[in-house]
Design an enzyme around this catalytic site. Sequence first.
Site, PDB file in Angstrom:
ATOM      1  N   GLY A  31      88.483  31.336  -0.668  1.00 49.54           N
ATOM      2  CA  GLY A  31      87.990  32.276  -1.665  1.00 49.54           C
ATOM      3  C   GLY A  31      86.479  32.401  -1.612  1.00 49.54           C
ATOM      4  O   GLY A  31      85.785  31.527  -1.056  1.00 49.54           O
ATOM      5  N   SER A  79      82.900  33.706   5.693  1.00 47.95           N
ATOM      6  CA  SER A  79      83.359  34.530   6.817  1.00 47.95           C
ATOM      7  C   SER A  79      83.994  35.829   6.333  1.00 47.95           C
ATOM      8  O   SER A  79      84.226  36.743   7.109  1.00 47.95           O
ATOM      9  CB  SER A  79      84.370  33.744   7.653  1.00 47.95           C
ATOM     10  OG  SER A  79      85.436  33.324   6.821  1.00 47.95           O
ATOM     11  N   GLU A  80      84.297  35.900   5.025  1.00 43.33           N
ATOM     12  CA  GLU A  80      84.875  37.136   4.471  1.00 43.33           C
ATOM     13  C   GLU A  80      83.789  38.072   3.936  1.00 43.33           C
ATOM     14  O   GLU A  80      84.092  39.044   3.239  1.00 43.33           O
ATOM     15  CB  GLU A  80      85.868  36.809   3.345  1.00 43.33           C
ATOM     16  CG  GLU A  80      87.054  35.960   3.754  1.00 43.33           C
ATOM     17  CD  GLU A  80      88.085  36.686   4.627  1.00 43.33           C
ATOM     18  OE1 GLU A  80      87.772  37.781   5.138  1.00 43.33           O
ATOM     19  OE2 GLU A  80      89.179  36.145   4.808  1.00 43.33           O
ATOM     20  N   HIS A  99      87.108  37.175  -4.395  1.00 38.44           N
ATOM     21  CA  HIS A  99      88.250  37.047  -3.491  1.00 38.44           C
ATOM     22  C   HIS A  99      88.851  35.664  -3.696  1.00 38.44           C
ATOM     23  O   HIS A  99      88.141  34.664  -3.638  1.00 38.44           O
ATOM     24  CB  HIS A  99      87.817  37.244  -2.034  1.00 38.44           C
ATOM     25  CG  HIS A  99      88.866  36.788  -1.050  1.00 38.44           C
ATOM     26  ND1 HIS A  99      90.152  37.268  -1.076  1.00 38.44           N
ATOM     27  CD2 HIS A  99      88.833  35.886  -0.042  1.00 38.44           C
ATOM     28  CE1 HIS A  99      90.854  36.686  -0.114  1.00 38.44           C
ATOM     29  NE2 HIS A  99      90.077  35.840   0.524  1.00 38.44           N
ATOM     30  N   HIS A 101      92.859  33.182  -3.589  1.00 39.07           N
ATOM     31  CA  HIS A 101      94.196  33.034  -3.006  1.00 39.07           C
ATOM     32  C   HIS A 101      95.205  32.674  -4.109  1.00 39.07           C
ATOM     33  O   HIS A 101      95.714  31.553  -4.138  1.00 39.07           O
ATOM     34  CB  HIS A 101      94.186  31.928  -1.942  1.00 39.07           C
ATOM     35  CG  HIS A 101      93.372  32.258  -0.726  1.00 39.07           C
ATOM     36  ND1 HIS A 101      93.262  31.407   0.348  1.00 39.07           N
ATOM     37  CD2 HIS A 101      92.635  33.346  -0.409  1.00 39.07           C
ATOM     38  CE1 HIS A 101      92.483  31.963   1.276  1.00 39.07           C
ATOM     39  NE2 HIS A 101      92.079  33.132   0.833  1.00 39.07           N
ATOM     40  N   HIS A 162      97.876  36.688   2.208  1.00 31.05           N
ATOM     41  CA  HIS A 162      96.547  36.085   2.218  1.00 31.05           C
ATOM     42  C   HIS A 162      95.983  35.854   0.809  1.00 31.05           C
ATOM     43  O   HIS A 162      95.793  34.716   0.388  1.00 31.05           O
ATOM     44  CB  HIS A 162      95.638  36.990   3.067  1.00 31.05           C
ATOM     45  CG  HIS A 162      94.204  36.600   3.086  1.00 31.05           C
ATOM     46  ND1 HIS A 162      93.237  37.317   3.743  1.00 31.05           N
ATOM     47  CD2 HIS A 162      93.546  35.559   2.495  1.00 31.05           C
ATOM     48  CE1 HIS A 162      92.067  36.741   3.578  1.00 31.05           C
ATOM     49  NE2 HIS A 162      92.220  35.677   2.829  1.00 31.05           N
TER      50      HIS A 162
HETATM   51 ZN   LIG Z   1      90.783  34.484   1.915  1.00 33.22          ZN
END
Ligand SMILES: [Zn+2]
Length: 224
Positions: A31, A79-80, A99, A101, A162
Amino acid sequence: MEEWKEITLRRQIVAAARRLDALGMLPGSAGNISARLGEELILVTPSAVPKASLQPEEVLVTDLEGKVVRGIRSYRPTSELPMHLEVYRQRADAMAVVHAHPAASVALTLLGVSLQEPILPEAVLMLGEVPTTHYATPSTPENQEAIRPWIKQHDVILLARHGAIAIGSTVEEATTKMIVLEHTAQTLVWAHILGKPTPLSQEEMEKLLQVRQTYGKTAPGDEK
Ligand SMILES: [Zn+2]
């Protein structure tokens, strides 16, 4: 003034991270959370740092191309990050992106159960329609491409197999949307265990959408 804004946002990001982590939505270092700092700058959580122990000074500042402008030198942004940048580029009104999960929400995507269908009135008011993207490999540009067509019209998007992203006018609002999404998904999972859930009727749905327009995107039941 600008400095105070940055301090406040850093604290809000850490508070959101703790809140979501306590609910089990950020397992390991999964996240990420970001907030708009200025027209060309955002604050974003670093890669590989568990959110439970995140400190305000660990949050990085990047430009809208993803280049780190300020922050601890050995840290890299999540990385997101491309997914967050895609939102800020497309939506001038987006001030925060979360973000996570959330387990029940992701479980529904494994079974092909859509959250587009209106089930709970409060969720419709708070979230609007929630589309599910096609599957994309996490931490690759595929995610950015998967959410691209949905961002303009939706505040909450499910990422197949995801997680989910929530867009808000504040960090707290985006976080609350994520929590409401997961609560809706959990309710739906219970309903599927017990039988076959029925959607809201078209007539009730139209009434709700009118309420949503009148009150904006915040549910009138928020204070309850
Ligand atoms: Zn993720």
